[in-house]
Design a protein around this motif. Structure first.
Motif, PDB file in Angstrom:
ATOM      1  N   GLN A  45       0.876  -1.127   0.063  1.00 19.94           N
ATOM      2  CA  GLN A  45       0.037   0.078  -0.111  1.00 19.94           C
ATOM      3  C   GLN A  45       1.011   1.364   0.185  1.00 19.94           C
ATOM      4  O   GLN A  45       1.882   1.374   0.797  1.00 19.94           O
ATOM      5  CB  GLN A  45      -0.941   0.026   1.202  1.00 19.94           C
ATOM      6  CG  GLN A  45      -1.726   1.180   1.072  1.00 19.94           C
ATOM      7  CD  GLN A  45      -2.669   1.439   2.196  1.00 19.94           C
ATOM      8  OE1 GLN A  45      -2.425   0.966   3.446  1.00 19.94           O
ATOM      9  NE2 GLN A  45      -4.009   1.885   1.841  1.00 19.94           N
ATOM     10  N   GLU A  59       3.567   0.113   2.322  1.00 14.70           N
ATOM     11  CA  GLU A  59       3.532  -0.924   3.539  1.00 14.70           C
ATOM     12  C   GLU A  59       3.299  -2.274   2.952  1.00 14.70           C
ATOM     13  O   GLU A  59       2.404  -2.409   2.440  1.00 14.70           O
ATOM     14  CB  GLU A  59       2.369  -0.349   4.588  1.00 14.70           C
ATOM     15  CG  GLU A  59       2.432  -1.330   5.608  1.00 14.70           C
ATOM     16  CD  GLU A  59       1.536  -1.091   6.785  1.00 14.70           C
ATOM     17  OE1 GLU A  59       0.637  -0.074   6.503  1.00 14.70           O
ATOM     18  OE2 GLU A  59       1.555  -1.681   7.843  1.00 14.70           O
ATOM     19  N   LEU A  62       0.186  -8.722   4.367  1.00 15.81           N
ATOM     20  CA  LEU A  62      -0.024  -9.838   4.055  1.00 15.81           C
ATOM     21  C   LEU A  62      -1.474 -10.238   3.775  1.00 15.81           C
ATOM     22  O   LEU A  62      -2.279 -10.040   4.505  1.00 15.81           O
ATOM     23  CB  LEU A  62       0.473 -10.836   5.348  1.00 15.81           C
ATOM     24  CG  LEU A  62       0.493 -12.407   5.215  1.00 15.81           C
ATOM     25  CD1 LEU A  62       1.445 -12.750   3.912  1.00 15.81           C
ATOM     26  CD2 LEU A  62       0.994 -13.024   6.418  1.00 15.81           C
ATOM     27  N   ARG A  63      -1.632 -10.965   2.765  1.00 14.19           N
ATOM     28  CA  ARG A  63      -2.792 -11.508   2.313  1.00 14.19           C
ATOM     29  C   ARG A  63      -2.884 -12.944   2.246  1.00 14.19           C
ATOM     30  O   ARG A  63      -2.028 -13.608   1.752  1.00 14.19           O
ATOM     31  CB  ARG A  63      -3.337 -10.671   0.874  1.00 14.19           C
ATOM     32  CG  ARG A  63      -3.416  -9.330   0.788  1.00 14.19           C
ATOM     33  CD  ARG A  63      -4.594  -8.692   1.511  1.00 14.19           C
ATOM     34  NE  ARG A  63      -4.801  -7.371   1.537  1.00 14.19           N
ATOM     35  CZ  ARG A  63      -4.354  -6.531   2.798  1.00 14.19           C
ATOM     36  NH1 ARG A  63      -3.772  -7.289   3.816  1.00 14.19           N
ATOM     37  NH2 ARG A  63      -4.442  -5.207   2.658  1.00 14.19           N
ATOM     38  N   ASN A 117       5.383  -5.000   8.843  1.00 11.58           N
ATOM     39  CA  ASN A 117       5.019  -4.936  10.315  1.00 11.58           C
ATOM     40  C   ASN A 117       5.887  -6.016  10.788  1.00 11.58           C
ATOM     41  O   ASN A 117       5.771  -7.311  10.231  1.00 11.58           O
ATOM     42  CB  ASN A 117       3.423  -5.218   9.852  1.00 11.58           C
ATOM     43  CG  ASN A 117       2.672  -4.180   9.711  1.00 11.58           C
ATOM     44  OD1 ASN A 117       2.438  -3.230  10.221  1.00 11.58           O
ATOM     45  ND2 ASN A 117       2.351  -4.389   8.289  1.00 11.58           N
ATOM     46  N   SER A 119       5.818  -8.427  14.413  1.00 12.73           N
ATOM     47  CA  SER A 119       5.065  -8.887  15.921  1.00 12.73           C
ATOM     48  C   SER A 119       6.172  -8.890  17.058  1.00 12.73           C
ATOM     49  O   SER A 119       7.407  -9.230  16.689  1.00 12.73           O
ATOM     50  CB  SER A 119       4.356  -9.942  15.658  1.00 12.73           C
ATOM     51  OG  SER A 119       3.067  -9.846  14.660  1.00 12.73           O
ATOM     52  N   ASP A 179       3.762   1.892  14.845  1.00 15.47           N
ATOM     53  CA  ASP A 179       2.411   1.527  14.153  1.00 15.47           C
ATOM     54  C   ASP A 179       1.164   1.925  15.199  1.00 15.47           C
ATOM     55  O   ASP A 179       1.470   2.055  16.381  1.00 15.47           O
ATOM     56  CB  ASP A 179       2.309   0.272  13.544  1.00 15.47           C
ATOM     57  CG  ASP A 179       1.338   0.043  12.454  1.00 15.47           C
ATOM     58  OD1 ASP A 179       0.704   0.972  12.110  1.00 15.47           O
ATOM     59  OD2 ASP A 179       1.559  -1.022  11.879  1.00 15.47           O
ATOM     60  N   ASP A 180       0.111   2.264  14.666  1.00 11.54           N
ATOM     61  CA  ASP A 180      -1.071   2.675  15.553  1.00 11.54           C
ATOM     62  C   ASP A 180      -0.904   3.351  16.691  1.00 11.54           C
ATOM     63  O   ASP A 180      -1.339   3.095  17.607  1.00 11.54           O
ATOM     64  CB  ASP A 180      -1.710   1.183  16.067  1.00 11.54           C
ATOM     65  CG  ASP A 180      -1.784   0.076  14.772  1.00 11.54           C
ATOM     66  OD1 ASP A 180      -1.964   0.504  13.553  1.00 11.54           O
ATOM     67  OD2 ASP A 180      -1.826  -1.016  15.115  1.00 11.54           O
ATOM     68  N   GLN A 203      -5.458   4.776  12.727  1.00 12.10           N
ATOM     69  CA  GLN A 203      -6.816   5.248  11.866  1.00 12.10           C
ATOM     70  C   GLN A 203      -7.998   5.666  12.531  1.00 12.10           C
ATOM     71  O   GLN A 203      -9.000   6.318  12.274  1.00 12.10           O
ATOM     72  CB  GLN A 203      -7.035   4.011  10.521  1.00 12.10           C
ATOM     73  CG  GLN A 203      -7.218   2.947  11.188  1.00 12.10           C
ATOM     74  CD  GLN A 203      -7.141   1.858  10.060  1.00 12.10           C
ATOM     75  OE1 GLN A 203      -6.347   1.909   8.845  1.00 12.10           O
ATOM     76  NE2 GLN A 203      -8.253   0.994   9.978  1.00 12.10           N
ATOM     77  N   GLU A 236      -2.524   7.256   9.192  1.00 10.57           N
ATOM     78  CA  GLU A 236      -3.234   6.023   8.488  1.00 10.57           C
ATOM     79  C   GLU A 236      -4.576   5.978   8.264  1.00 10.57           C
ATOM     80  O   GLU A 236      -5.373   6.721   8.919  1.00 10.57           O
ATOM     81  CB  GLU A 236      -2.883   4.822   9.353  1.00 10.57           C
ATOM     82  CG  GLU A 236      -1.577   4.200   9.720  1.00 10.57           C
ATOM     83  CD  GLU A 236      -1.580   3.146  10.482  1.00 10.57           C
ATOM     84  OE1 GLU A 236      -1.473   2.162   9.744  1.00 10.57           O
ATOM     85  OE2 GLU A 236      -1.382   2.918  11.731  1.00 10.57           O
ATOM     86  N   GLU A 239      -9.195   8.357   4.101  1.00  8.19           N
ATOM     87  CA  GLU A 239     -10.369   7.682   3.017  1.00  8.19           C
ATOM     88  C   GLU A 239     -10.934   9.082   2.022  1.00  8.19           C
ATOM     89  O   GLU A 239     -11.501   8.824   1.001  1.00  8.19           O
ATOM     90  CB  GLU A 239     -11.483   7.131   3.730  1.00  8.19           C
ATOM     91  CG  GLU A 239     -10.884   5.573   4.023  1.00  8.19           C
ATOM     92  CD  GLU A 239     -11.958   4.767   4.776  1.00  8.19           C
ATOM     93  OE1 GLU A 239     -13.336   5.331   4.717  1.00  8.19           O
ATOM     94  OE2 GLU A 239     -11.761   3.787   5.213  1.00  8.19           O
ATOM     95  N   TYR A 258      -7.082   4.404   1.457  1.00  5.22           N
ATOM     96  CA  TYR A 258      -7.763   4.282   0.443  1.00  5.22           C
ATOM     97  C   TYR A 258      -7.883   5.546  -0.439  1.00  5.22           C
ATOM     98  O   TYR A 258      -8.234   5.315  -1.817  1.00  5.22           O
ATOM     99  CB  TYR A 258      -9.094   3.527   0.529  1.00  5.22           C
ATOM    100  CG  TYR A 258      -8.997   2.233   1.538  1.00  5.22           C
ATOM    101  CD1 TYR A 258      -7.846   1.540   1.582  1.00  5.22           C
ATOM    102  CD2 TYR A 258     -10.305   1.915   2.181  1.00  5.22           C
ATOM    103  CE1 TYR A 258      -8.097   0.472   2.088  1.00  5.22           C
ATOM    104  CE2 TYR A 258     -10.210   0.783   2.986  1.00  5.22           C
ATOM    105  CZ  TYR A 258      -9.257  -0.084   2.773  1.00  5.22           C
ATOM    106  OH  TYR A 258      -9.147  -1.225   3.502  1.00  5.22           O
TER     107      TYR A 258
END
Ligand code: C2E
Ligand code: MG
Ligand code: MG
Ligand code: MG
Length: 286
Positions: A45, A59, A62-63, A117, A119, A179-180, A203, A236, A239, A258
């Motif tokens: 992204q 960024e 994972l999908r 990212n 963990s 992050d976040d 976000q 983050e 939209e 987005y």
């Protein structure tokens, strides 16, 4: 978790718990087979510089598309992978894919930072830093093209060990992002002691812009904090144009969301870039 409910309740909840447990086991089993079956992919992204509209990085996300279950959200399987320890395997794969991709883009003359990212359990692996150094070397990726995204809570667990790892990563030349930001339980003290480069505003705070006064106050405070500490600040989940303008008026320097683009496969990203205005392209001018 089953035990926590206490003996008395066990009989009452049993059918539901068995169903949940079974679903979870099935999901875990499928997850452990997904890499071997090529059912996982890394998507990218874009991250945008607010003023110029330039794409400065991506960024890695994972999908997973399972044959039976269809698309499984990271919000579902990443926590499961973290609970079961499988995140170490998944994370290593995402890192390798991302480093290979970043190296490919770097050779093609794209000036992009690829952000991955990480963990808590991955950072705690004794060989984590060494593995990253090896990956960079193997794929001849300049360290500044790689960024790792950590969360606030990770920095509190085994704080000393975490700090030592982060310094080692920073010494390699890798960028570090939180992050976040704003959602974790943490003190701010770590921000001045750790080699952090970037804050990513969660976000949940961006969503309410520009109308929610509380969100505006929080975002503005994070931007100021970031500026004072000389961090890059990325919003983050942007939209709407209204959210973007609001962020720009608060001098937030970068965004992701987005409004620009969702995460895409590497080929789709390349095509998307090529069709974007030349002014926005990260191709280095010679
Ligand atoms: P994150 O790192 O905070 O990633 C941002 C999430 O927001 C992504 O969800 C992204 O698709 C989504 N997003 C981006 N722009 C927008 C927007 O404009 N609106 C909305 N509503 N959402 C947006 P995703 O891909 O589902 O990932 C969820 C979380 O799963 C990530 O949150 C991250 O914590 C975790 N995750 C994903 N891939 C990995 C991975 O390879 N390793 C690890 N450890 N965690 C990962
Ligand atoms: Mg992230
Ligand atoms: Mg985030
Ligand atoms: Mg997240």
């Amino acid at each position: 978790r089953v035990k926590e409910r206490g003996r008395g309740n066990f009989g009452f909840y049993q059918p539901q718990m068995n169903a949940n447990l079974l679903a979870r086991m099935k999901l875990e089993h499928a997850m452990r087979q997904a890499l071997g079956r090529h059912a996982m992919q890394v998507h990218y992204q874009p991250q945008v510089e607010m003023g110029s509209g330039r794409i400065v990085g991506v960024e890695a996300l994972l999908r997973w598309t399972d044959e039976e279950m269809g698309v499984v959200s990271p919000a579902t399987f990443i926590p499961l992978a973290e609970d079961t320890g499988y995140i170490v395997t998944l994370g290593a794969w995402v890192l390798e894919q991302s480093v290979m991709q970043a190296a490919h883009w770097a050779r093609a003359g794209l000036s992009l930072v690829v952000s991955v990212n990480v963990s808590a359990l991955e950072l705690r692996q004794a060989d984590f830093v060494e593995r990253i150094a090896k990956l960079l070397q193997e794929h001849r990726l300049p360290a500044h093209c790689l960024e790792l995204e950590l969360t606030e809570s990770m920095l509190l667990q085994d704080a000393q060990e975490a700090a030592q790892r982060l310094h080692a990563l920073a010494d390699l030349g890798i960028a570090l992002a939180i992050d976040d930001f704003g959602t974790g339980y943490s003190s701010l003290a770590y921000l001045k002691n750790l080699p952090i480069d970037k804050l990513k505003i969660d976000q949940s705070f961006v969503r309410g812009l520009p109308d929610d006064e509380g969100d505006c106050a929080i975002v503005s405070a994070i931007v100021h904090l970031g500026q004072a500490l000389k961090f890059t600040v990325v919003a983050e989940g942007v939209e709407t144009q209204a959210q973007r303008s609001s962020l720009q008026s608060m001098h937030c320097s970068h965004y992701q969301g987005y409004l620009c683009a969702a995460a895409m496969t590497a080929p789709d990203f390349e095509q998307w870039l090529a069709s974007a205005q030349p002014a926005l392209s990260p191709f280095q001018s010679m």
